[in-house]
Design a protein around this motif. Sequence first.
Motif, PDB file in Angstrom:
ATOM      1  N   HIS A 506     -45.150  20.247 -45.192  1.00  0.00           N
ATOM      2  CA  HIS A 506     -46.101  20.659 -46.234  1.00  0.00           C
ATOM      3  C   HIS A 506     -45.395  21.409 -47.353  1.00  0.00           C
ATOM      4  O   HIS A 506     -45.629  21.159 -48.550  1.00  0.00           O
ATOM      5  CB  HIS A 506     -47.200  21.520 -45.608  1.00  0.00           C
ATOM      6  N   ALA A 509     -43.433  19.000 -49.481  1.00  0.00           N
ATOM      7  CA  ALA A 509     -44.273  18.204 -50.370  1.00  0.00           C
ATOM      8  C   ALA A 509     -44.698  19.003 -51.594  1.00  0.00           C
ATOM      9  O   ALA A 509     -44.783  18.471 -52.714  1.00  0.00           O
ATOM     10  CB  ALA A 509     -45.504  17.715 -49.601  1.00  0.00           C
ATOM     11  N   GLU A 513     -44.534  18.310 -55.777  1.00  0.00           N
ATOM     12  CA  GLU A 513     -45.738  18.446 -56.605  1.00  0.00           C
ATOM     13  C   GLU A 513     -45.482  19.389 -57.780  1.00  0.00           C
ATOM     14  O   GLU A 513     -45.890  19.125 -58.918  1.00  0.00           O
ATOM     15  CB  GLU A 513     -46.893  18.957 -55.740  1.00  0.00           C
ATOM     16  N   VAL A 535     -42.280   9.995 -45.106  1.00  0.00           N
ATOM     17  CA  VAL A 535     -42.506  10.772 -46.322  1.00  0.00           C
ATOM     18  C   VAL A 535     -43.777  10.293 -47.024  1.00  0.00           C
ATOM     19  O   VAL A 535     -44.607  11.100 -47.468  1.00  0.00           O
ATOM     20  CB  VAL A 535     -41.287  10.656 -47.254  1.00  0.00           C
ATOM     21  N   TRP A 539     -47.232  12.355 -48.098  1.00  0.00           N
ATOM     22  CA  TRP A 539     -47.720  12.364 -49.487  1.00  0.00           C
ATOM     23  C   TRP A 539     -49.145  11.814 -49.584  1.00  0.00           C
ATOM     24  O   TRP A 539     -49.951  12.319 -50.356  1.00  0.00           O
ATOM     25  CB  TRP A 539     -46.781  11.558 -50.374  1.00  0.00           C
TER      26      TRP A 539
END
Length: 600
Positions: A506, A509, A513, A535, A539
């Motif tokens: 998390h 990711a 972002e 991955v 996402w």
Amino acid sequence: MQRVAKLANRIFGTWIHDVGPASLRADAFAGLLGALLVLPQGVAFATLAGLPPEYGLYSAIVPCVVAALFGSSRHVMSGPTNANSLALYAVLAPLAMAGSHDYIQMALAVTILVGILQLLVGVLRLGALANFISPSALFGFTSGAALLIAVHALKDALGLDGIHAHGAGAVLLGVARGLGELHWGALLVALVTIGVSLLARRWDRRKPHMLIGLVAGTAVAAALNAWAFSEPGSGIRVLGKLSQPVPPFHVPEVPWSSLPDLLGLAFALSIVALAQSISIAKVVASRSGQTIDANREFMGQGLSNIVGGFFSSYLSCGSLNRSIPNFESGARTPMAAVFAAVLLMLLVTVSSPLLAQIPYAAIAGLLLLVAWNLLELPHWRRIAGVQRNEFLIALATLVATVTIRMEIAILLGTLLSLMTYLHRTSHPAMRTMGFRASDPDRHFAVLEGNSDELPECPQLKLLRMEGSVYFGAVAHVADRLQALRSQANAPRHLLVMTKSMNFIDHAGALVWEYELRKRREMGGDLYFHRPRPEVMQMWHRMGFVDYLGEDHIFPDKATAIAQIFQRLDPDICAGCTARIFRECNQRPFRPTGDAGGNDA
């Protein structure tokens, strides 16, 4: 018949089919050596544990057989060990007087509880935890154990009495103080035992060279005691007559109210025994080439302690200074352990004069030989020259093994290995990609270190991600991405090649972002080439793909460059002299005095 064979495989393992006349002869020779080696050790280790001497011999019989038959290793010999004996004494001494009836009952009860815990580890398939013992930590532990074996054998090799210390430093200090009183006869016996063993091994490795050396040392000691040391008390110390080792069946007598406390002690002792057992099994397997099943090994050790606790045996596990001689003397199957246990009972029951004349110095000579073989000095030189971090881990584990408790040393080495691994994985490589001038086909290449690299595109940064982006690596990745954005005339578009980005969590990711948002604030964008399925799943779950756009993820580099090129600023392209992509030729070159980026 096939059902019987399958059942035998399940219970004992595939080794049962390798038993034959040749293997039984080899195992019998190895078992005889194992029985002779454990005679003095069993007595000494039981004394360390605060128990009568015969309990050390009991622990070398029943647990040895059960662990060998139901464990994983073909060569590990189980029984009493130095570390287990000291650990048992440390936890029980505050509860009862060493050697008393209550003390013995608690020792047997704790042994059974340890066995139950070990069995549960195997049954629940938690043996994979043993995989976290790194090879470097294991090598350091092996070398440290070798030094401990040598240190504790040294006093007997020199014929020094009165040294009762347990720590390596204290033993060495006692040896140094007593050098003026060394027994030259004992030293001669130890040297003869070592020399004859080495000569026998050089002559024919298939022969039980250690047994031959032990016979030679015993003969020299008998001759010296008969002719050179005839006065009482001046001779070379020998084993003498031992108690009858017939392990009696006995249910430990402990009050039920004490079981919770004993269970807590058993948990701590289980860590000691399991760490030693799997480490020793791996050490022997590294020499024999056998594959170790950690779960089966734990189940075998657990059963050995459960059964042993009911047959007057105290805490046992794999023994390094018996397992290595067992392998080197030619043992082929676990039947060597069975022979060792049976021969131990027969030898002590018969208690022949020859057996009583085995000198401690000869046993010490064999242990010194084992210790030297375990040190593997060439491997130390090799690991020092190849990988400094692994050398330091092995060295730290060695020092810890010699100076503190063995199980703590294993845990320390494992912890250092994990810390090294975490440090390495928390700094994944992020390499700038481009093209070489010498490559007409324009294959992507790492730019760092290439003298013939072409200039980078002033609008599109090519970056290869190597490694996982998890919470531990987030800071490093975020700092590197920010540094790329902060450079003067930094490209606003970023294509990340993620084929080697194995995993993200998390936190990882969120890094991408944030990078996407910053790139778009710059007037650019973020793209990815060949992200792995794991991955993509992360996402998709986080909704990042919707935010990014499916058209920002490309299956190959040519498609990625072709589509991203259409999104670049044509005015900057017109004045750019880099022109590293084939697509650059689609736009005419118009020098403007400001090329908008790098000049080639």
